[in-house]
Design a protein around this motif. Structure first.
Motif, PDB file in Angstrom:
ATOM      1  N   HIS A   1       5.629 -11.019   7.035  1.00  0.00           N
ATOM      2  CA  HIS A   1       6.388 -11.991   6.465  1.00  0.00           C
ATOM      3  C   HIS A   1       5.865 -13.469   7.183  1.00  0.00           C
ATOM      4  O   HIS A   1       5.313 -13.481   8.084  1.00  0.00           O
ATOM      5  N   LEU A   2       5.720 -14.635   6.275  1.00  0.00           N
ATOM      6  CA  LEU A   2       5.533 -15.851   6.843  1.00  0.00           C
ATOM      7  C   LEU A   2       6.603 -16.456   7.372  1.00  0.00           C
ATOM      8  O   LEU A   2       7.863 -16.804   6.411  1.00  0.00           O
ATOM      9  N   ILE A   3       6.549 -16.528   8.677  1.00  0.00           N
ATOM     10  CA  ILE A   3       8.074 -16.898   9.195  1.00  0.00           C
ATOM     11  C   ILE A   3       8.164 -18.181   9.720  1.00  0.00           C
ATOM     12  O   ILE A   3       9.121 -18.790   9.941  1.00  0.00           O
ATOM     13  N   ALA A   4       6.919 -18.936   9.589  1.00  0.00           N
ATOM     14  CA  ALA A   4       7.060 -20.527   9.631  1.00  0.00           C
ATOM     15  C   ALA A   4       6.013 -20.934   9.141  1.00  0.00           C
ATOM     16  O   ALA A   4       4.761 -20.413   9.059  1.00  0.00           O
TER      17      ALA A   4
ATOM     18  N   PHE B   1       0.760  -1.145  -0.033  1.00  0.00           N
ATOM     19  CA  PHE B   1      -0.054   0.116   0.029  1.00  0.00           C
ATOM     20  C   PHE B   1       1.014   1.224  -0.030  1.00  0.00           C
ATOM     21  O   PHE B   1       1.733   1.521   1.138  1.00  0.00           O
ATOM     22  N   GLY B   2       1.246   1.947  -1.063  1.00  0.00           N
ATOM     23  CA  GLY B   2       2.121   3.039  -1.303  1.00  0.00           C
ATOM     24  C   GLY B   2       3.450   2.368  -0.922  1.00  0.00           C
ATOM     25  O   GLY B   2       3.813   1.276  -1.543  1.00  0.00           O
ATOM     26  N   ASP B   3       4.289   2.931  -0.187  1.00  0.00           N
ATOM     27  CA  ASP B   3       5.532   2.321   0.122  1.00  0.00           C
ATOM     28  C   ASP B   3       5.660   1.455   1.429  1.00  0.00           C
ATOM     29  O   ASP B   3       6.429   1.114   1.813  1.00  0.00           O
ATOM     30  N   PHE B   4       4.468   1.162   1.862  1.00  0.00           N
ATOM     31  CA  PHE B   4       4.379   0.149   3.131  1.00  0.00           C
ATOM     32  C   PHE B   4       3.897  -1.276   2.400  1.00  0.00           C
ATOM     33  O   PHE B   4       3.157  -1.330   1.614  1.00  0.00           O
ATOM     34  N   THR B   5       4.684  -2.175   2.861  1.00  0.00           N
ATOM     35  CA  THR B   5       4.478  -3.539   2.362  1.00  0.00           C
ATOM     36  C   THR B   5       3.641  -4.384   3.425  1.00  0.00           C
ATOM     37  O   THR B   5       4.281  -4.881   4.663  1.00  0.00           O
ATOM     38  N   ALA B   6       2.554  -4.610   3.215  1.00  0.00           N
ATOM     39  CA  ALA B   6       1.568  -5.374   4.339  1.00  0.00           C
ATOM     40  C   ALA B   6       1.857  -6.863   4.114  1.00  0.00           C
ATOM     41  O   ALA B   6       1.857  -7.575   4.952  1.00  0.00           O
ATOM     42  N   VAL B   7       1.919  -7.205   2.901  1.00  0.00           N
ATOM     43  CA  VAL B   7       2.335  -8.629   2.624  1.00  0.00           C
ATOM     44  C   VAL B   7       3.700  -8.844   1.959  1.00  0.00           C
ATOM     45  O   VAL B   7       3.576  -8.335   0.789  1.00  0.00           O
ATOM     46  N   HIS B   8       4.653  -9.553   2.319  1.00  0.00           N
ATOM     47  CA  HIS B   8       6.095  -9.806   1.590  1.00  0.00           C
ATOM     48  C   HIS B   8       6.383 -11.154   1.138  1.00  0.00           C
ATOM     49  O   HIS B   8       6.605 -11.964   2.098  1.00  0.00           O
ATOM     50  N   GLN B   9       6.219 -11.470   0.037  1.00  0.00           N
ATOM     51  CA  GLN B   9       6.627 -12.600  -0.713  1.00  0.00           C
ATOM     52  C   GLN B   9       6.152 -13.633   0.418  1.00  0.00           C
ATOM     53  O   GLN B   9       7.267 -14.614   0.515  1.00  0.00           O
ATOM     54  N   VAL B  10       4.965 -13.837   0.278  1.00  0.00           N
ATOM     55  CA  VAL B  10       4.396 -15.189   1.082  1.00  0.00           C
ATOM     56  C   VAL B  10       3.941 -16.371   0.097  1.00  0.00           C
ATOM     57  O   VAL B  10       3.548 -16.034  -1.005  1.00  0.00           O
ATOM     58  N   SER B  11       4.655 -17.407   0.335  1.00  0.00           N
ATOM     59  CA  SER B  11       4.480 -18.659  -0.426  1.00  0.00           C
ATOM     60  C   SER B  11       3.888 -19.722   0.405  1.00  0.00           C
ATOM     61  O   SER B  11       4.490 -20.019   1.363  1.00  0.00           O
ATOM     62  N   PHE B  12       2.857 -20.424  -0.140  1.00  0.00           N
ATOM     63  CA  PHE B  12       2.222 -21.753   0.658  1.00  0.00           C
ATOM     64  C   PHE B  12       1.536 -22.461  -0.302  1.00  0.00           C
ATOM     65  O   PHE B  12       0.792 -21.815  -1.285  1.00  0.00           O
ATOM     66  N   ASP B  13       1.303 -23.811   0.104  1.00  0.00           N
ATOM     67  CA  ASP B  13       0.279 -24.465  -0.867  1.00  0.00           C
ATOM     68  C   ASP B  13      -0.689 -24.947   0.212  1.00  0.00           C
ATOM     69  O   ASP B  13      -0.378 -25.240   1.389  1.00  0.00           O
ATOM     70  N   ILE B  14      -2.019 -25.470  -0.288  1.00  0.00           N
ATOM     71  CA  ILE B  14      -2.963 -25.935   0.761  1.00  0.00           C
ATOM     72  C   ILE B  14      -3.410 -27.129  -0.244  1.00  0.00           C
ATOM     73  O   ILE B  14      -4.211 -26.996  -1.182  1.00  0.00           O
TER      74      ILE B  14
END
Ligand SMILES: Nc1ncnc2c1ncn2[C@@H]1O[C@H](COP(=O)(O)OP(=O)(O)O)[C@@H](O)[C@H]1O
Ligand SMILES: [Mg+2]
Length: 317
Positions: A213-216, A16-29
Motif C-alpha cells: 500500500h502507498l500509505i503516504a 502474484f497468485g492470490d498474493f497482492t504485492a502492490v495494491h491500488q497505488v496511485s501517484f503522479d510525477i
C-alpha cells in the motif's frame, strides 16, 4: 494525460497468485521532479517500478509513462526510459569505456553523437582517467556511478533507480544524488526507491510504501509537519525500561527507541514535564527532554503504527 506529468499511475495493482504485492497505488510525477518510494524490504517498491518500466504487466489499474500506457505500449515505454535495476548489470570484464559503449549501442545512440556523449558521461560520473580500468577493478561507489551513466546513455527523459545507492557510504551517496539533481535540473523526471530514510530527504515527493500500500504521498516537509502532536526526544538511563513505562501511559501516542534516545509523541507540549516525572517516579534519571522535528523515520513509524491500528485494510479488499 496532462503534458507536465512524466508518470500518472492510477490504482496500479500487481497480484502474484492470490498474493497482492502492490495494491491500488496511485501517484503522479510532474516532469523534472524526483519521487522517492520509501519502505522496508517486501513493501512492493521494485514491483511498482517494474510495472512502470513496462517489464511487468499490471493485474489491475493503469499507468502512463511519458504518455504511453505501460500495459498496452510497453515497448514505447522501455525505449524512452532509463532503468537502473536493483542488481544492475555491468560487464566486469569490460572497461569503463567499453561498458558505456556497449549500452550506447544497445540503445542505438547515433554514431556521430557517440564520442561526445560518452565523454560527457565519463565527466559527469567523475570517472575521467579511469576509462581503461575494468569494471571489476573499480570501487562500489564508482560502479554505481558508471551504472547510472550506462542507464542514461540514450538521454532518457525519465529515469528509474531501484535502490541505486544500496551499500554505498554516505559521502558517495551524496555525490550520487548530486548527479541525480543535475539530471532533474535538466528536466529529467526520476523515480527512485530507497530504504535509507535520510536519502528520501533528497526527493521532491515521497511515497511511503508498506505491505503493497502507498500509505503516504507528499513532500518531505509536509509529511513531517502533518504528523500529529509533538515529538519529544528523551535522554535517560535505562531507555529500554523507560520505553515500557511510557508505552502504557494514556497520553502517549507513540514511543520508539532511537539508539540510546527515546522518541515520544504526545498531543501537546504541556505534557513534557509529565513525561519526565513519570520516568523519575520509577527511578529513571532523565538527563534531557527536548522537542525535536520528526525525521522521516519517525513519520514512517507513526504512519505504519496508525495503519496497523486501523487494522491494515485487509488483504482481500
Ligand atoms: N515474481 C514474483 N512472484 C511472487 N511474489 C513476488 C514476485 N516478485 C515479488 N514478489 C513479492 O512481492 C512482494 C514485494 O516485493 P518487491 O516489490 O520486490 O518489494 P521491495 O522492492 O519493496 O523490497 C514481496 O513479498 C515479494 O516476495
Ligand atoms: Mg526492491
Amino acid at each position: 494525460m496532462s503534458r507536465e506529468n512524466a508518470i500518472e499511475a492510477v490504482n496500479l495493482t500487481k497480484r502474484f497468485g492470490d498474493f497482492t504485492a502492490v495494491h491500488q497505488v496511485s501517484f503522479d510525477i510532474p516532469q523534472g521532479e524526483i519521487l522517492g518510494l520509501l519502505g522496508p524490504n517486501g513493501a512492493g517498491k521494485t514491483t511498482t517500478m517494474r510495472m512502470l518500466c513496462g517489464i511487468l504487466l499490471p493485474t489491475g489499474g493503469e499507468a502512463r509513462v511519458l504518455g504511453y500506457d505501460v500495459a498496452r505500449q510497453p515497448e514505447e515505454v522501455k525505449r524512452r526510459i532509463g532503468y537502473m535495476s536493483q542488481k544492475f548489470a555491468l560487464y566486469n570484464d569490460l572497461t569503463v569505456s567499453e561498458n558505456l559503449d556497449f549500452y550506447a549501442h544497445l540503445y542505438g545512440v547515433p554514431r556521430q553523437k557517440l564520442k561526445s556523449r560518452l565523454a560527457g558521461l565519463i565527466e559527469m560520473a567523475g570517472l575521467r582517467g579511469h576509462e581503461k580500468q575494468r569494471a571489476a577493478e573499480i570501487s562500489g561507489a564508482w560502479r554505481q556511478r558508471l551504472a547510472l551513466a550506462c542507464a542514461i546513455v540514450h538521454e532518457p527523459p525519465m529515469l528509474f533507480l531501484d535502490e541505486p545507492t544500496a551499500g554505498v557510504d554516505p559521502v558517495s551517496r551524496r555525490e550520487f544524488w548530486n548527479m541525480i539533481y543535475e539530471l532533474a535540473g535538466r528536466g529529467v523526471s526520476v523515480l527512485a526507491t530507497t530504504h535509507y530514510m535520510d536519502e528520501a530527504e533528497f526527493c521532491n515527493i515521497i511515497g511511503m510504501m508498506h505491505s503493497g500500500h502507498l500509505i503516504a504521498l507528499s513532500d518531505p516537509d509536509s509529511l513531517k509537519a502533518g504528523t500529529q502532536g509533538i515529538l519529544l526526544e528523551i535522554e535517560c538511563d535505562d531507555p529500554g525500561r523507560a520505553e515500557e513505562i511510557l508505552a502504557v501511559l494514556p497520553h502517549v501516542v507513540d514511543v520508539a527507541l532511537h539508539g540510546i534516545l527515546l522518541h515520544v509523541t504526545v498531543p501537546d507540549e504541556s505534557l513534557r514535564p509529565t513525561i519526565a516525572e513519570s520516568l523519575t517516579a520509577q527511578g529513571i534519571h532523565v538527563a534531557r527532554t527536548e522537542i525535536v522535528l520528526p525525521s522521516l523515520e519517525d513519520v514512517f513509524v507513526s504512519m505504519v503504527g496508525a495503519e496497523n491500528r486501523a487494522g491494515v485494510r485487509t488483504e482481500t479488499d
